[in-house]
Scaffold this active site. Structure first.
Site, PDB file in Angstrom:
ATOM      1  N   ASN A 137      -2.203   2.791  -2.509  1.00  0.00           N
ATOM      2  CA  ASN A 137      -1.224   2.283  -3.463  1.00  0.00           C
ATOM      3  C   ASN A 137      -0.281   1.358  -2.695  1.00  0.00           C
ATOM      4  O   ASN A 137      -0.398   1.199  -1.476  1.00  0.00           O
ATOM      5  CB  ASN A 137      -0.481   3.403  -4.204  1.00  0.00           C
ATOM      6  N   ASP A 179      -5.790  10.092  -8.206  1.00  0.00           N
ATOM      7  CA  ASP A 179      -7.075  10.788  -8.117  1.00  0.00           C
ATOM      8  C   ASP A 179      -8.038  10.284  -9.186  1.00  0.00           C
ATOM      9  O   ASP A 179      -9.240  10.118  -8.937  1.00  0.00           O
ATOM     10  CB  ASP A 179      -6.877  12.300  -8.288  1.00  0.00           C
TER      11      ASP A 179
END
Length: 325
Positions: free
Chosen positions: A203, A274
């Protein structure tokens, strides 16, 4: 049928090997009616307790929810938490044959105490120490045994000691020899250990922290160069950055694209990463284009944010929403 929906249909034929740090997410729900006379803290009267799969385990659940078959490879402790973890996997109909138990090692558990909708405290019991040499060898042998059966390998790294730089590179080399794509959800410790991976997915904060960058390097006008430089330096085929409200940025082979975030009622962002990595791995293995991988993963990440708590993606919901794009 919509191209994205057609891609999702292919997930049911996939076999995905997930390697990384398994853990248990434990929850204690209760009510608070008074403050303790012993200290200025609330007294929680317990209503119920629950244990769920956490860490790489949530990725395993997402893979299964997408219709693919997950293979799980990890190292846990020989303790009651480890037994609980294996029991949860078995109850979900998932195999524990790739899980290695290491004597004396604690299994990671994150315990949350919740009163009403308010989390009061989280207590983590874990180690970040590397697994033993024997455990590492056993894990590698299990990976070798499954190489001929799987379509993609997903590294789910939580910096809890299961993955070492040496083990990562051995597995990537084996995968390359078999032409099996490798997908990475990284953390800081092994950030530079995945050179040669097919798709690397940090990220925005992980990219900044991993590379030690100033904020300007991940600003909208600079992200393309930052990603391209790191991708080239690490010999990745693709680098996929999730950027929260800015959407996602994908640089894969010769394609570069940015997709804005879907506007949604955000209830909880827990577990969204996830879901994103699970969808990206399946879409890559199913032969999706760079745009399809990014679009579908971005969509799925947004959908799970509408649910409270860590929940795997609903594949039928994903199909319906993908059909609207």
């Amino acid at each position: 049928m919509n191209p994205l929906s057609s891609l999702i249909e292919k997930f049911s034929s996939l076999r995905v090997l997930v390697i990384g740090d398994l853990m248990v997410d434990a929850y204690t729900w209760g009510k608070v009616n008074r403050i303790s006379p012993e200290a200025p803290v609330p007294v929680v009267n317990v209503i119920k307790r629950e244990s769920r799969l956490g860490g790489a385990g949530n990725v395993v659940l997402n893979i299964a929810s997408l219709g693919a078959k997950p293979y799980v490879c990890s190292v846990i402790g020989d303790d009651s938490t480890g037994e609980t973890l294996q029991g949860i996997l078995q109850a979900a109909g998932l195999s524990t044959s790739g899980i290695i138990t290491e004597k004396g090692r604690p299994t990671t558990v994150k315990e949350r105490v919740i009163a009403g909708s308010q989390q009061l405290i989280r207590v983590d019991s874990e180690t970040e120490a590397p697994i033993s040499v024997a455990s590492s060898k056993a894990l590698l042998e299990q990976v070798k045994a499954w190489l001929s059966e799987v379509d993609v390998i997903l590294f789910e790294d939580y910096d809890k000691g299961v993955l070492s730089a040496e083990l990562i590179q051995e597995i990537i080399s084996l995968a390359k020899a078999k032409q099996i794509p490798t997908v990475v959800d990284p953390k800081k410790k092994n950030f530079f250990a995945y050179s040669g991976a097919t798709l690397f997915k940090p990220n925005l904060n992980e990219l900044r922290d991993g590379l030690g960058l100033e904020a300007a390097a991940i600003a909208p006008e600079a992200i393309a160069k930052t990603v391209a430089d790191f991708k080239a330096a690490q010999s990745f085929t693709g680098l996929f950055v999730t950027m929260s409200e800015r959407g996602v940025y994908m640089d894969f082979a010769t394609d570069q694209l940015q997709i804005p975030a879907h506007i949604r009622q955000i209830a909880d962002v827990s577990g969204a990463g996830d879901t994103v990595i699970s969808i990206a791995a399946c879409a890559l293995a199913a032969g999706g284009s760079a745009a399809q991988i990014a679009e579908l993963a971005n969509l799925g990440g947004g959908l799970v944010c509408e649910s409270l708590g860590v929940v795997p993606i609903d594949v039928e919901l994903l199909k319906r929403e993908a059909g609207k794009i």
